[in-house]
Write an enzyme that holds these catalytic residues in place. Structure first.
Site, PDB file in Angstrom:
ATOM      1  N   LYS A  61       6.173   7.297 -42.163  1.00 28.51           N
ATOM      2  CA  LYS A  61       7.323   6.670 -43.125  1.00 28.51           C
ATOM      3  C   LYS A  61       8.238   7.723 -43.850  1.00 28.51           C
ATOM      4  O   LYS A  61       7.954   8.847 -44.262  1.00 28.51           O
ATOM      5  CB  LYS A  61       6.550   6.155 -44.264  1.00 28.51           C
ATOM      6  CG  LYS A  61       7.258   5.092 -45.278  1.00 28.51           C
ATOM      7  CD  LYS A  61       6.440   4.672 -46.518  1.00 28.51           C
ATOM      8  CE  LYS A  61       7.534   4.056 -47.512  1.00 28.51           C
ATOM      9  NZ  LYS A  61       6.786   3.992 -48.621  1.00 28.51           N
ATOM     10  N   PHE A 112      24.143 -19.018 -26.477  1.00 26.33           N
ATOM     11  CA  PHE A 112      24.511 -19.559 -28.051  1.00 26.33           C
ATOM     12  C   PHE A 112      25.385 -18.361 -28.559  1.00 26.33           C
ATOM     13  O   PHE A 112      25.113 -17.349 -28.275  1.00 26.33           O
ATOM     14  CB  PHE A 112      23.038 -19.641 -28.855  1.00 26.33           C
ATOM     15  CG  PHE A 112      22.500 -21.026 -28.752  1.00 26.33           C
ATOM     16  CD1 PHE A 112      21.970 -21.441 -27.545  1.00 26.33           C
ATOM     17  CD2 PHE A 112      22.681 -21.901 -29.845  1.00 26.33           C
ATOM     18  CE1 PHE A 112      21.297 -22.591 -27.341  1.00 26.33           C
ATOM     19  CE2 PHE A 112      21.999 -23.268 -29.506  1.00 26.33           C
ATOM     20  CZ  PHE A 112      21.606 -23.549 -28.344  1.00 26.33           C
ATOM     21  N   ASP A 131      22.155  -6.113 -31.772  1.00 27.78           N
ATOM     22  CA  ASP A 131      23.061  -5.433 -30.850  1.00 27.78           C
ATOM     23  C   ASP A 131      22.604  -3.814 -30.909  1.00 27.78           C
ATOM     24  O   ASP A 131      22.947  -3.089 -29.814  1.00 27.78           O
ATOM     25  CB  ASP A 131      24.471  -5.544 -31.222  1.00 27.78           C
ATOM     26  CG  ASP A 131      24.851  -7.158 -30.772  1.00 27.78           C
ATOM     27  OD1 ASP A 131      24.577  -7.728 -30.136  1.00 27.78           O
ATOM     28  OD2 ASP A 131      25.483  -7.691 -31.843  1.00 27.78           O
ATOM     29  N   LYS A 157      30.214 -13.094 -21.021  1.00 29.52           N
ATOM     30  CA  LYS A 157      28.805 -13.004 -20.558  1.00 29.52           C
ATOM     31  C   LYS A 157      28.790 -13.820 -19.142  1.00 29.52           C
ATOM     32  O   LYS A 157      27.518 -13.699 -18.692  1.00 29.52           O
ATOM     33  CB  LYS A 157      27.914 -13.750 -21.710  1.00 29.52           C
ATOM     34  CG  LYS A 157      28.031 -13.206 -23.051  1.00 29.52           C
ATOM     35  CD  LYS A 157      26.740 -12.728 -23.806  1.00 29.52           C
ATOM     36  CE  LYS A 157      27.077 -12.215 -25.016  1.00 29.52           C
ATOM     37  NZ  LYS A 157      25.884 -11.547 -25.517  1.00 29.52           N
ATOM     38  N   ASN A 184      17.295  -9.585 -38.614  1.00 26.56           N
ATOM     39  CA  ASN A 184      18.240 -10.699 -39.146  1.00 26.56           C
ATOM     40  C   ASN A 184      17.633 -11.965 -39.498  1.00 26.56           C
ATOM     41  O   ASN A 184      16.460 -11.964 -39.479  1.00 26.56           O
ATOM     42  CB  ASN A 184      19.410 -10.919 -38.053  1.00 26.56           C
ATOM     43  CG  ASN A 184      18.854 -11.597 -36.706  1.00 26.56           C
ATOM     44  OD1 ASN A 184      18.232 -12.643 -36.848  1.00 26.56           O
ATOM     45  ND2 ASN A 184      18.683 -10.995 -35.646  1.00 26.56           N
ATOM     46  N   ILE A 211      20.809  -9.067 -22.803  1.00 25.59           N
ATOM     47  CA  ILE A 211      19.916  -9.724 -22.056  1.00 25.59           C
ATOM     48  C   ILE A 211      20.500 -10.939 -21.510  1.00 25.59           C
ATOM     49  O   ILE A 211      20.551 -10.945 -19.984  1.00 25.59           O
ATOM     50  CB  ILE A 211      18.783 -10.426 -23.058  1.00 25.59           C
ATOM     51  CG1 ILE A 211      17.914  -9.133 -23.787  1.00 25.59           C
ATOM     52  CG2 ILE A 211      17.729 -11.069 -21.999  1.00 25.59           C
ATOM     53  CD1 ILE A 211      16.951  -9.897 -24.728  1.00 25.59           C
TER      54      ILE A 211
HETATM   55  N1  CTP Z   1      22.255 -12.022 -26.571  1.00 27.12           N
HETATM   56  C1  CTP Z   1      21.555 -11.392 -25.795  1.00 27.12           C
HETATM   57  N2  CTP Z   1      21.169 -10.006 -25.607  1.00 27.12           N
HETATM   58  C2  CTP Z   1      21.917  -9.201 -26.800  1.00 27.12           C
HETATM   59  C3  CTP Z   1      23.014  -9.991 -27.533  1.00 27.12           C
HETATM   60  C4  CTP Z   1      22.811 -11.205 -27.443  1.00 27.12           C
HETATM   61  O1  CTP Z   1      20.632 -12.158 -24.747  1.00 27.12           O
HETATM   62  N3  CTP Z   1      21.824  -7.965 -26.898  1.00 27.12           N
HETATM   63  C5  CTP Z   1      22.609 -13.283 -26.467  1.00 27.12           C
HETATM   64  C6  CTP Z   1      22.391 -14.395 -27.427  1.00 27.12           C
HETATM   65  O2  CTP Z   1      20.869 -14.703 -27.440  1.00 27.12           O
HETATM   66  C7  CTP Z   1      23.144 -15.582 -27.485  1.00 27.12           C
HETATM   67  C8  CTP Z   1      24.455 -14.892 -26.793  1.00 27.12           C
HETATM   68  O3  CTP Z   1      23.869 -13.631 -26.304  1.00 27.12           O
HETATM   69  O4  CTP Z   1      22.728 -16.487 -26.454  1.00 27.12           O
HETATM   70  C9  CTP Z   1      25.477 -14.416 -27.906  1.00 27.12           C
HETATM   71  O5  CTP Z   1      24.828 -13.729 -29.059  1.00 27.12           O
HETATM   72  P1  CTP Z   1      25.873 -13.075 -30.173  1.00 27.12           P
HETATM   73  O6  CTP Z   1      25.100 -12.449 -31.052  1.00 27.12           O
HETATM   74  O7  CTP Z   1      26.607 -14.429 -30.764  1.00 27.12           O
HETATM   75  O8  CTP Z   1      26.976 -12.235 -29.237  1.00 27.12           O
HETATM   76  P2  CTP Z   1      27.111 -10.823 -28.978  1.00 27.12           P
HETATM   77  O9  CTP Z   1      26.920 -10.505 -27.726  1.00 27.12           O
HETATM   78  O10 CTP Z   1      26.127  -9.859 -29.950  1.00 27.12           O
HETATM   79  O11 CTP Z   1      28.498 -10.678 -29.715  1.00 27.12           O
HETATM   80  P3  CTP Z   1      29.095 -10.439 -31.185  1.00 27.12           P
HETATM   81  O12 CTP Z   1      27.958 -10.053 -32.036  1.00 27.12           O
HETATM   82  O13 CTP Z   1      30.212  -9.465 -30.904  1.00 27.12           O
HETATM   83  O14 CTP Z   1      29.554 -11.557 -31.722  1.00 27.12           O
END
Ligand code: CTP
Length: 406
Positions: free
Chosen positions: A288, A324, A278, A342, A209, A308
């Site tokens: 490849k 965040f 995710d 969370k 990303n 995490i």
């Molecule tokens: N985070 C994490 N591990 C993951 C996904 C997210 O530790 N697998 C943490 C990110 O570092 C951030 C928070 O969770 O502090 C929220 O991340 P975000 O991507 O906004 O949330 P998601 O849980 O992925 O929810 P969504 O994509 O549905 O908005």
């Protein structure tokens, strides 16, 4: 600018690294500081006063007896006007004099007459640095409350390799900025995740990303400025490690999860800033993926990655957790729900993915009493504000020293 309105007394003593002090002087001025340079007689043999005068925009003071200061007492006036005294490079001789209260020239006299914090950046031959006398002097200076930055290890001007190099000017600048920040996290250990993750499809492709890592790196830097010991678990970024921060590089979400879990028991605070993927490809191909004539585009099967932040927050002995959230719509609703889901006491919401890669940001803070703006500004300013919010929510501080910047 990190040093706006600050006055720095930059004292340069006589080592070959004095030429790097000229670059430091330039960086300090660029950050908004007023810089008054003091040169020892030996330093003036390495770099001329005219160089420092041009860079600082002020006359350089080199002599206790022939100074441009009106009252003829530069050792008093100069230190009273400063917020911080920086001795860079600090020779073994200067460290020895300062540790023992010897005052026989302008620099040693003003250090003894000083009522301001002092940061020494030692630079000398590695054997001189390792000598018990130097080590004893440095230990005594630390006991007296001085900050010591470095020395760094590497190739020396004398051709030898070892510990004794002046810390690089950019890093020294970070230590100087840090020295002026309140030590609200002294004695605390902070773990930060930052950057994107990279989930490989095959040896050359992957899912990732647009996170630059800037916000997470700013949080790590601000935590360290506040006196914490900081471990930064970072996905792939192009950023320099903040000075004094221990960085652990990872690529995938699973590697980030493992690195976080390996450090979590030693952490008082966990700040999850990383944009963790995710999902990952269910399989990583060993070769490849080749396209073939007439073939349909291959489907990519995905598997979920561990969360995490939620996993850490659910630990029986969880540290203070901060999350965040990057939301593209219904910011308040989604961020508040995410904080609850969370299980974290504090969550910061970005205005959206358009903040990726930028140096500034705007954050909304969510806690048990609702939400309010943390403000808008540079990522480092917002990170410092966040650190103050975290510190205010931690249980009473353990005995922390916060005395070293090295
Ligand atoms: N985070 C994490 N591990 C993951 C996904 C997210 O530790 N697998 C943490 C990110 O570092 C951030 C928070 O969770 O502090 C929220 O991340 P975000 O991507 O906004 O949330 P998601 O849980 O992925 O929810 P969504 O994509 O549905 O908005």
């Amino acid at each position: 600018m990190d040093l706006n309105g600050r006055s720095i007394l930059l004292a340069v003593s006589g080592g070959v690294a004095a030429y790097k002090a000229a670059e430091l002087c330039r960086l300090l001025v660029k950050e908004g500081a007023s810089v008054q340079v003091v040169l020892t007689a030996a330093a003036a043999r390495f770099v001329g006063a005219a160089t420092f005068q041009a860079l600082s925009g002020r006359p350089v003071v080199t002599d206790l007896w022939e100074s441009p200061v009106a009252d003829g007492m530069p050792h008093i006036g100069l230190t009273r006007a400063a917020d911080l005294i920086v001795v860079a490079p600090a020779t073994a001789d200067v460290l020895g004099k300062a540790a023992n209260g010897i005052a026989d020239d302008l620099l040693s006299t003003l250090l003894l007459a000083s009522n301001k914090p002092v940061l020494f950046a030692p630079a000398m031959n590695r054997e001189m640095w390792a000598h018990p006398a130097t080590q004893r002097n440095v230990a005594r200076l630390r006991e007296d409350g001085a900050l010591i930055s470095g020395p760094a290890a590497g190739e020396q001007a004398c051709g030898e390799v070892g510990e004794g190099r002046l810390v690089e000017p950019e890093d020294l600048l970070q230590d100087i900025v840090a020295a002026l920040q309140p030590k609200v996290l002294a004695g605390r250990r902070v773990l930060v995740t930052a950057g994107p993750t990279f989930e490989p499809i095959d040896p050359v492709r992957g899912l990732t990303n647009r996170s630059s890592g800037k916000m997470g790196y700013a949080v790590a830097r601000a935590a360290r400025e506040a006196g914490a010991q900081v471990v930064l678990v970072s996905g792939p970024t192009a950023l320099a490690t903040p000075h004094g921060v221990q960085r652990v590089d990872v690529e995938t979400a699973q590697q980030m999860f493992d690195a976080v879990m390996a450090h979590i028991a030693q952490s008082d605070v966990f700040v999850a800033v990383a944009a963790v993927a995710d999902w990952r490809p269910a399989q990583t191909l060993p070769h490849k993926l080749k396209k073939q004539e007439g073939q349909h585009a291959p489907a990519l099967e995905l598997a979920p990655n561990p969360d995490i932040l939620a996993s850490v927050a659910a630990l029986p002995d969880a540290p203070f957790c901060v999350g965040f959230a990057a939301e593209s719509d219904k910011l308040i609703e989604h961020a508040a729900a995410k904080r609850a889901r969370k299980g974290v006491p504090l969550l910061l919401a970005n205005l959206g993915p358009q903040t990726f890669g930028r140096d500034d940001n705007a954050l909304e803070l969510f806690d048990s009493s609702g939400h309010r703006p943390l403000g808008r500004g540079s990522k480092i300013d917002l990170a410092r504000r966040l650190i103050a919010e975290i510190a205010a929510r931690l249980p009473a501080s353990p005995a922390g020293d916060g005395g070293s910047t090295g």
